[in-house]
Scaffold this active site. Structure first.
Site, PDB file in Angstrom:
ATOM      1  N   ARG A  58      -4.569   2.724   1.242  1.00 30.43           N
ATOM      2  CA  ARG A  58      -2.964   3.501   1.692  1.00 30.43           C
ATOM      3  C   ARG A  58      -3.209   4.799   0.049  1.00 30.43           C
ATOM      4  NH1 ARG A  58       0.965   5.998   2.471  1.00 30.43           N
ATOM      5  NH2 ARG A  58       3.267   5.258   2.187  1.00 30.43           N
ATOM      6  N   GLY A  59      -2.550   5.564   0.717  1.00 30.20           N
ATOM      7  CA  GLY A  59      -3.718   6.732  -1.025  1.00 30.20           C
ATOM      8  C   GLY A  59      -2.700   6.338  -1.783  1.00 30.20           C
ATOM      9  N   GLU A  60      -1.177   5.605  -1.861  1.00 32.06           N
ATOM     10  CA  GLU A  60      -0.532   5.788  -3.279  1.00 32.06           C
ATOM     11  C   GLU A  60      -0.836   3.990  -3.591  1.00 32.06           C
ATOM     12  OE1 GLU A  60       3.204   3.843  -2.194  1.00 32.06           O
ATOM     13  OE2 GLU A  60       3.783   5.536  -0.896  1.00 32.06           O
ATOM     14  N   ASP A  61      -1.533   3.329  -2.984  1.00 33.61           N
ATOM     15  CA  ASP A  61      -2.266   1.840  -3.430  1.00 33.61           C
ATOM     16  C   ASP A  61      -3.674   2.128  -4.358  1.00 33.61           C
ATOM     17  OD1 ASP A  61       0.328   0.955  -2.729  1.00 33.61           O
ATOM     18  OD2 ASP A  61      -0.807  -0.068  -1.488  1.00 33.61           O
ATOM     19  N   THR A  62      -4.082   2.512  -3.328  1.00 33.61           N
ATOM     20  CA  THR A  62      -6.194   2.674  -3.867  1.00 33.61           C
ATOM     21  C   THR A  62      -6.346   4.019  -4.229  1.00 33.61           C
ATOM     22  OG1 THR A  62      -6.532   2.763  -2.029  1.00 33.61           O
ATOM     23  CG2 THR A  62      -5.706   0.608  -3.238  1.00 33.61           C
ATOM     24  N   ARG A  63      -6.035   5.305  -3.595  1.00 35.00           N
ATOM     25  CA  ARG A  63      -6.750   6.741  -3.814  1.00 35.00           C
ATOM     26  C   ARG A  63      -7.392   6.712  -5.060  1.00 35.00           C
ATOM     27  NH1 ARG A  63      -6.779  10.703  -0.406  1.00 35.00           N
ATOM     28  NH2 ARG A  63      -4.713  10.145   0.455  1.00 35.00           N
TER      29      ARG A  63
ATOM     30  N   GLY B  52       0.845  12.871   4.580  1.00 36.97           N
ATOM     31  CA  GLY B  52       1.185  12.891   5.008  1.00 36.97           C
ATOM     32  C   GLY B  52       1.492  12.080   5.761  1.00 36.97           C
TER      33      GLY B  52
ATOM     34  N   GLU C  98      -4.263   4.358  11.622  1.00 32.81           N
ATOM     35  CA  GLU C  98      -5.217   4.003  12.149  1.00 32.81           C
ATOM     36  C   GLU C  98      -6.233   2.954  12.486  1.00 32.81           C
ATOM     37  OE1 GLU C  98      -5.736   7.530   8.854  1.00 32.81           O
ATOM     38  OE2 GLU C  98      -6.363   4.976   7.896  1.00 32.81           O
TER      39      GLU C  98
END
Length: 1058
Positions: free
Chosen positions: A24-29, A54, A88
């Site tokens: 999850r990008g907003e958590d761990t990117r 997106g 995914e």
């Protein structure tokens, strides 16, 4: 051949990436995942990380997953809030099952149980998705459970350094990736990825004997693949043998000769064997202590396996046996379940192979594409065609390819016909029907059609699968390789090469038109499909030709060719499949035909109709009067979400065998009574508005399973006792179910009741003595009873225990009773009792005589006296017991205990019989959920004894178990020396850390989970002089005069437990 060809099959081929990262990008990117990607990149591990942002998932993502060896899923707090992430995940788990993608979950600041059970933030996020896409969410829930059950890693802030956590992940990924080939064939296209998957199946570090099968159609490269594996790992074994062409050589020379070859290659002895029975004895004697690699290539009969590799105990520990065959049935009959189906070539692999074969020849536009399309990914066919073209001039290529498309190459056909010619006539007819007409169709549909023709379809299709002539996709569709289709069609064409009217099956539009236009129907034609007929020719077609087709079994009409009902259908017809049928009724005489099902407004005088399938029909709202269909055998209404009523007449169809209405969410009314003596299958699961079950008016002896999962059923009638053949009753999540009838005790074959989450569950007793205690029939069956979350009261529990006194398994977790009734002592066959989360349970005074396992996890109200009963030495001394309950100390009768990261001892002569105890603690700064397994280290050799067990506790717990139950499936003799002393270490390991024992910092973390270990020696089986709890130094000092050692040494160890 003139036929439509499907697109090239998509299967996992060459891997573009080593690792695919799902997160999850907003958590761990920009934190953990970014650091993990950098660490993998530094190790030269090619990793795919998605930089797009997106809500719509890109096709590039799915392609990257398909082309990856491994996937790492980073489960963070908001992972489930993203539909992108969940899509995914579903794709990854699909590849995990279908394509053997290696998957590692990482639980980043999230409890694994939250992912597994979809609680907390995961439950909330999925609930939001469910409002708009309920069906898709069900698939996501399943994928989350599957992924959370895999071995991976768990990270909690403040418990360890993140860089060390990442290092452990990269080390594991590197070790998983280091499978390289030591040998490459001349045309070794695609070998590396396929060998990698087989090496995963072989589990090389595992000391057990492992047998795997390599299966696939002739010419797909099974032998080449087996040879590559043989060359890659052969150096790791004491003896090697690659036994070529078992099928042919056993016919030529006999099995005893092949046994001699195995002995010669593996132990270097030339032993003359007179017959295979003598050979079996010699093989066992010579090989049972030797670690060997044995390849049995091209096995085609079960007796070959029985004589050459009978059972795993023929061979020494760590041996690997690989069998290549076209016949899966032989592997199954021999107990080989570990089977690798060799995939066909993808486009780029096929092109690479052709380029290797014809590297010095030009490639005119489209030629290789035609060859690849024709071959459908079969390496042997590619080699044959490529080699053939190599010998011809460029000008001859087009002509040759045209011939390939008309008839099979003679050499190729002879290879493919090996499997076909071994079939009997019955199987050949099934094969020709499927290959010519039903490729890509659902198996259930084809089975119904062929069964209507009188074939034993299930057996026949199994035989065809066994010969690798057909396959069934994960979605349940039948598939046949195009080259095999060509072979089948060529067989039909050879029946009458010049006159299609005399062939048994017609599918080509021009041949069908010729027969219909000339009214040339005859008794040879068995199957015909009308599809893609030129529109300019259909208007003048007559149906008279059908009248003379006296052998016509199946007629499939795909086009709107006829605007009126056919009047001349033959009596031989068994199946009419007509898309866009032009009328609401049949010809007057058609009801005399035993035809396949069609849907009409009224069912009148249809005595020959035997099957009706309304599955997924959105338009049906009521099942009408069916009394005009007296011979109906199957009625399928699954997922008819708008149906509300099934007519009472259905309950009196005495020939009806299967009635299923799964997922009919609006169904409220079913027949008031069942007089269905032939019934075999009955399911109303997920009919959430169905509140009443019918009376049973007759004995139903063949109905094995009644499925009422997630219905609104309130009670079952007393007449339910007439279902005398019932073995399994499913009532899970029937939240309105109040009680079961006392007649449930009289069912003679009942083996299992699944009634979890039936709140208010009870059993009514009709036979009451007003002047005395309750009297009722006691079931004689040794059943499994699942009643968790049923909120059982003391009265309910007493009735269950009394009526099912012969039960063997009882799950009454999450219930409200306070006392385990003394009558449980009369349950003399009970071996498993699950009481998890019965937090009102106070008293356990007696234990059934054969009880082996009792789980009282989180039974926090148990009295000290009850705890003493479960922990008593008298109960455990007989061995084979497992107990979990709240507690903070090791029982006093244990011989030794330790607060270290493990407990160890020395033993000699044979492995001792011992009971192990573990105390789990709870600390405020750690979660109370653990995922643990037990490990055993003997003289430095580690063995994992158990799969991961999930524990969620609210206070300290003690776990006692007989270690013999864990080691019985492991051969410890290879590590445990019979002479001298052996050092043995037992530990409880955190499954969320694969390298736990190697990391001192994590050893400290683990010690906060396990507070104490304890060991008790079963004196009746192990002499105390053969076990010692002391240091290695002390052991060395005592070795020379061990006679002085006795039980006086043990009280010191016991005092340490306090």
């Amino acid at each position: 051949m003139e036929q439509q060809r499907a697109m090239f099959p998509s299967s996992k081929g060459v891997c573009t990436y080593d690792v695919f990262l799902s997160f999850r990008g907003e958590d761990t990117r920009y934190g953990f995942t970014g650091n993990l990607y950098h660490a993998l990149h530094q190790k030269r591990i090619k990793t795919f990380i998605d930089d797009e942002i997106g809500e719509q998932i890109s096709p590039t993502i799915f392609k990257a997953i398909d082309e990856s060896r491994m996937a790492i899923i980073v489960f963070s707090k908001n992972y489930a809030s993203s539909k992108w992430c969940l899509q995914e995940l579903a794709k990854i788990m699909g590849c995990f099952k279908d394509k053997e993608l290696v998957v590692f979950p990482v639980f980043y600041n999230v409890d694994p149980s939250e992912v597994r059970n979809q609680t907390g933030s995961y439950g909330q996020q999925l609930a939001k998705h469910e409002e708009k896409m309920k069906e898709e969410v069900q698939g996501w829930r399943f994928a989350l459970r599957e992924a959370a059950n895999l071995a991976g890693w768990c990270f909690i802030d403040g418990c360890e350094y993140e860089y060390e956590f990442i290092k452990r992940i990269t080390d594991t990924v590197c070790s998983t990736s280091k499978q390289i080939l030591s040998h490459v064939d001349d045309y070794a296209v695609g070998l590396e990825s396929r060998v990698f998957k087989i090496l995963n199946r072989l589990q090389m570090p595992d000391p057990k004997v492992i047998v795997i099968g390599i299966c696939g159609v002739g010419g797909i490269g099974k032998t080449t693949l087996a040879r590559a594996v043989y060359d890659s790992i052969g150096q790791q074994f004491e003896g090697l043998c690659f036994l070529n062409d078992v099928r042919e050589n056993s016919t030529k020379y006999g099995l005893a000769y092949l046994q001699q070859v195995i002995l010669s290659d593996t132990v270097g002895e030339n032993i003359k064997l007179h017959n295979e029975n003598e050979g079996i004895s010699v093989l066992i004697r010579k090989l049972q202590d030797k670690r060997i690699l044995l390849i049995l290539d091209d096995v085609d009969k079960l007796d070959q396996l029985k004589s050459l590799a009978g059972t795993p105990n023929w061979f020494g520990w760590g041996s690997r046996i690989i069998v290549t065959t076209k016949h899966k049935g032989i592997l199954a009959a021999h107990g080989v379940g570990n089977i690798y189906d060799v995939p066909r070539f993808e486009y780029h692999e096929a092109l690479q192979l052709l380029s290797s074969i014809a590297s010095k020849r030009p490639n005119p536009d489209g030629v290789w594409d035609r060859v690849i399309s024709y071959s459908r990914g079969l390496p042997l066919v590619l080699k044959v065609i490529g080699s053939d073209l190599l010998e011809k001039s460029t000008e001859e290529w087009e002509l040759s390819l045209d011939r390939y498309e008309q008839v099979c190459n003679e050499e190729t056909q002879s290879i493919l016909e090996v499997s076909y010619n071994s079939l009997n006539e019955h199987e050949k007819r099934i094969f020709i029907d499927i290959a010519c007409f039903f490729t890509g169709e659902p198996f259930s549909y084809v089975k119904e059609i062929l069964s209507a023709c009188g074939f034993y379809t299930k057996y026949g299709i199994d035989r065809l699968k066994d010969r690798s002539l057909i396959s069934i996709t994960p979605s349940g569709n039948l598939m046949v390789h195009d080259h095999i289709i060509d072979m089948a069609m060529n067989i039909v064409q050879q029946e009458s090469p010049m006159n299609p009217c005399k062939r048994s099956r017609l599918w080509l539009p021009k041949d069908v038109l010729q027969v219909l236009d000339e009214n040339a129907g005859n008794g040879n034609i068995e199957v015909m499909i009308l599809d893609n007929l030129p529109q300019e020719n259909v208007e003048k077609l007559s149906d008279k030709a059908f009248k003379d087709m006296k052998s016509l079994r199946i007629l499939i009409i795909k086009d709107a060719i006829y605007s009126e009902v056919l009047q001349h259908l033959p009596n031989s017809l068994r199946v009419l499949d007509w898309s866009g049928y032009p009328s609401c009724c049949l010809p007057p005489d058609f009801v005399k035909l035993p035809s396949n099902c069609l849907i009409f407004n009224k069912f009148k005088d249809m005595k020959s109709l035997i099957s009706i399938d309304f599955t997924d029909c959105m338009f049906i709202r009521e099942v009408p009067d069916m009394s005009g269909v007296p011979n109906l055998r199957t009625l399928y209404l699954d997922n008819c979400i708008n149906v509300t009523k099934i007519h009472d007449s259905v309950g009196f169809l005495d020939k009806l065998q299967e009635l299923t209405a799964t997922g009919c969410a609006n169904l409220t009314t079913i027949p008031v009574a069942f007089n269905l003596p032939s019934l075999r299958v009955l399911s109303f699961s997920e009919c959430s508005k169905l509140a009443r079950f019918p009376e049973i008016l007759c004995k139903i002896e063949n109905l094995r399973h009644v499925n009422l999962w997630q219905t609104a059923i309130e009670e079952l009638p007393i007449s339910f006792g007439n279902v005398t053949g019932l073995e399994v009753l499913t009532l899970m999540d029937c939240t309105r179910l109040d009680k079961l009838p006392g007649s449930i005790f009289t069912l003679p074959r009942l083996q299992e009741i699944q009634a979890d989450s039936c709140k208010g569950f009870g059993i009514s007793i009709e036979c009451e003595d007003n002047n005395g205690p309750l009297e009722f029939t006691v079931s004689p069956n040794k059943i499994h009873l699942y009643l968790s979350s049923c909120k059982l009261t003391d009265e309910h529990l007493f009735i269950c225990l009394s009526g099912f006194a012969n039960m063997v398994h009882l799950d009454i977790s999450c219930s409200n009773f306070t006392v385990l009734p003394p009558c449980i002592k009369e349950c003399i066959h009970l071996n498993t009792l699950l009481l998890t989360n019965c937090n009102q349970l106070q008293e356990i005074s007696v234990i059934p005589p054969k009880l082996r396992e009792i789980d009282a996890l989180n039974c926090t109200s148990l009295t000290s006296q009850s705890q003493s009963v479960l922990l008593s030495q008298e109960f455990h001394e007989t061995g084979e017991k497992t107990v979990m309950l709240p507690g903070s100390s090791i029982p006093e009768w244990f011989d030794h205990c330790s607060s270290e990261r493990s407990i160890s001892f020395y033993a000699r002569k044979r492995f001792p019989s011992i009971c192990v105890s573990v105390v789990f603690g709870v600390l405020e700064n750690l979660p109370h959920h653990f995922l643990v397994r037990f490990c055993l280290i003997i003289n430095g050799h580690k063995t994992i004894l158990s799969p991961c067990s999930s524990l969620s506790i609210v206070k300290e717990h003690v776990w006692l178990f007989d270690l013999r139950a864990l080691i019985k499936n492991h051969n410890l003799r290879i590590y445990f020396k019979q002479h001298g002393w052996n050092h043995v270490e037992v530990s409880c390991e955190d499954c969320e850390d694969e390298h736990l024992m190697a990391q001192a910092v994590h050893g400290l973390r683990r010690m906060t989970i396990v507070k104490w270990y304890g060991i008790h020696v079963y004196r009746q089986e192990t002499r105390m002089e053969n076990i010692l709890f002391t240091s290695a130094k002390t052991l060395q000092e005592k070795n020379t005069n061990f006679e002085r050692f006795n039980e006086d040494n043990y009280p010191l160890s016991k005092r340490q437990c306090k």
